[in-house]
Design an enzyme around this catalytic site. Structure first.
Site, short mmCIF file in Angstrom:
data_model
loop_
_atom_site.label_atom_id
_atom_site.label_comp_id
_atom_site.label_asym_id
_atom_site.label_seq_id
_atom_site.Cartn_x
_atom_site.Cartn_y
_atom_site.Cartn_z
N ASN A 1 -2.24 2.44 -8.77
CA ASN A 1 -2.76 1.54 -7.60
C ASN A 1 -4.00 1.51 -7.71
O ASN A 1 -4.95 2.46 -7.29
CB ASN A 1 -2.25 2.36 -6.34
CG ASN A 1 -2.76 1.42 -4.97
OD1 ASN A 1 -3.01 0.26 -5.22
ND2 ASN A 1 -2.43 1.91 -3.94
N SER B 1 -4.65 12.27 -4.82
CA SER B 1 -5.46 13.07 -5.91
C SER B 1 -4.84 13.55 -7.11
O SER B 1 -4.98 14.76 -7.51
CB SER B 1 -6.09 14.29 -4.98
OG SER B 1 -6.95 13.57 -3.91
N LYS C 1 -5.87 -0.52 -6.05
CA LYS C 1 -6.51 -0.66 -4.59
C LYS C 1 -7.55 -1.81 -4.56
O LYS C 1 -7.27 -2.72 -5.67
CB LYS C 1 -6.93 0.23 -3.91
CG LYS C 1 -5.89 1.57 -3.95
CD LYS C 1 -6.52 2.92 -3.17
CE LYS C 1 -5.52 3.81 -3.33
NZ LYS C 1 -5.53 5.12 -2.33
N GLU D 1 3.23 10.03 -0.64
CA GLU D 1 1.67 10.35 -0.35
C GLU D 1 1.17 10.88 0.96
O GLU D 1 1.08 10.11 1.81
CB GLU D 1 0.96 9.24 -0.68
CG GLU D 1 1.60 8.34 -2.01
CD GLU D 1 0.49 7.28 -2.47
OE1 GLU D 1 0.17 7.30 -3.59
OE2 GLU D 1 0.17 6.15 -1.62
N HIS E 1 2.09 1.39 1.79
CA HIS E 1 1.17 2.27 1.73
C HIS E 1 0.41 2.79 2.95
O HIS E 1 0.30 1.96 3.72
CB HIS E 1 0.04 1.61 0.53
CG HIS E 1 -0.90 2.50 0.07
ND1 HIS E 1 -1.85 2.96 0.92
CD2 HIS E 1 -0.89 3.37 -1.15
CE1 HIS E 1 -2.65 4.14 0.07
NE2 HIS E 1 -1.96 4.03 -1.08
N GLY F 1 -7.21 10.39 -2.01
CA GLY F 1 -8.88 10.15 -2.14
C GLY F 1 -9.59 11.19 -1.52
O GLY F 1 -10.87 10.97 -1.39
N GLU G 1 -2.42 2.87 3.92
CA GLU G 1 -3.71 2.19 3.80
C GLU G 1 -3.24 0.92 4.71
O GLU G 1 -3.78 0.56 5.72
CB GLU G 1 -4.49 1.79 2.88
CG GLU G 1 -5.16 3.44 2.51
CD GLU G 1 -5.46 3.38 0.91
OE1 GLU G 1 -5.34 2.48 0.19
OE2 GLU G 1 -5.74 4.54 0.37
P1 13P Z 1 -5.65 8.69 -4.91
O1 13P Z 1 -5.22 9.21 -6.36
O2 13P Z 1 -7.11 8.03 -5.25
O3 13P Z 1 -5.67 10.04 -3.92
O4 13P Z 1 -4.92 7.53 -4.28
C1 13P Z 1 -3.37 7.81 -4.22
C2 13P Z 1 -2.91 6.45 -3.65
O5 13P Z 1 -3.17 6.22 -2.30
C3 13P Z 1 -2.09 5.64 -4.42
O6 13P Z 1 -1.37 4.96 -3.87
#
Ligand code: 13P
Length: 255
Positions: A9, A218, A11, A172, A100, A178, A102
């Site tokens: 992803n 992560s 982003k 997740e 997601h 992150g 976010e």
């Molecule tokens: P990270 O791997 O940067 O923690 O992000 C995970 C994520 O949100 C994938 O959709």
């Protein structure tokens, strides 16, 4: 046998030139170093504006696929700036991430709205990657298992068993996204097993056993092997580490 999947992803990262360079690097290494017989499905999820260009780089008949990061919940109409499932299908994309954390946090997406997106994707033959996961206070209150199961109930349990088997789930934990603070393999396995049992309670064990449940948060080349070794972890949804071709491929080789 359920699929092993590693999805990147991206982003809101990479301009077009950078995105094409990353995509070609990932595709080249994936084709060279990961044989289809390894049984790993690799999905690239760049931004909407790069999808058509990245599509052209993906060789047909290989184990690399294209995904979007989101879609709109209505089929078409006066929704300025939004992207419909029909548009994604016309590229075509193979997968689309929905729900997601976010999107839930910054755009107010609810389980009911995510269910609408899911229905449109399934109707158009695109595989949804349905994200779920709890924030830190929920884990600290030790209500995380019930909370995430409820997300699944509210967004997925209207589906027939046949349609459910077309969905990929990504667990997740928000506190791991992150932050560099990965869930331990025990924490991931506990949740994944719980979600599979939750699915089995509604659809039966045979159906539940067919659903790929990915871990995200992560995940990196150092921890992927231990996470993917868990019985109910079927791969990863990778954020930061998917922006570096070599790291992403090392994760994909971690089964
Ligand atoms: P990270 O791997 O940067 O923690 O992000 C995970 C994520 O949100 C994938 O959709």
């Amino acid at each position: 046998m359920r699929k092993k999947i590693v999805a990147g992803n991206w982003k809101m990262n990479k301009n077009l030139e950078e995105g094409l360079s990353l995509a070609s690097e990932v595709i080249n290494i994936a084709v060279d170093e990961i044989t289809p017989s390894a049984g790993v499905t690799i999905v690239l999820n760049p931004s909407f504006v790069h999808l058509a260009s990245v599509r052209k780089l993906i060789p047909a008949g290989k184990h690399v696929f294209l995904g979007a990061q989101n879609c709109h919940h209505k089929a078409s109409g006066a929704f300025t700036g939004e992207i419909s499932v029909e548009m994604l299908k016309s590229l075509p994309v193979d997968y689309t991430i929905i729900g997601h954390s976010e999107r839930r946090e910054y755009f107010g997406e609810t389980n009911a709205l995510i269910a609408e997106k899911l229905n449109l994707l399934l109707a158009n033959g695109i595989t949804p990657i349905f994200c779920c996961g709890e924030a830190l206070p929920i884990r600290e209150a030790e209500t995380h298992l019930a909370y995430v199961a409820q997300q699944i109930t509210e967004s997925l349990f209207h589906l027939s068993a046949e349609d459910l088997q077309k969905v990929v789930i990504a667990y997740e934990p928000i506190w791991a996204i992150g932050t560099g603070k990965t869930a331990s393999s025990a924490q991931a396995q506990e949740m994944h097993a719980h979600l599979r049992q939750h699915l089995a309670g509604k659809y039966g064990q045979d159906v539940a056993n067919e659903i790929s449940i990915l871990y995200g948060g992560s995940c990196n080349p150092s921890n992927a092997r231990e996470l993917f070794a868990c019985a109910d972890v079927d791969g990863g949804l990778i954020g930061g580490a998917s922006l570096k071709a070599r790291d992403f491929i090392e994760i994909a080789k971690s089964f």
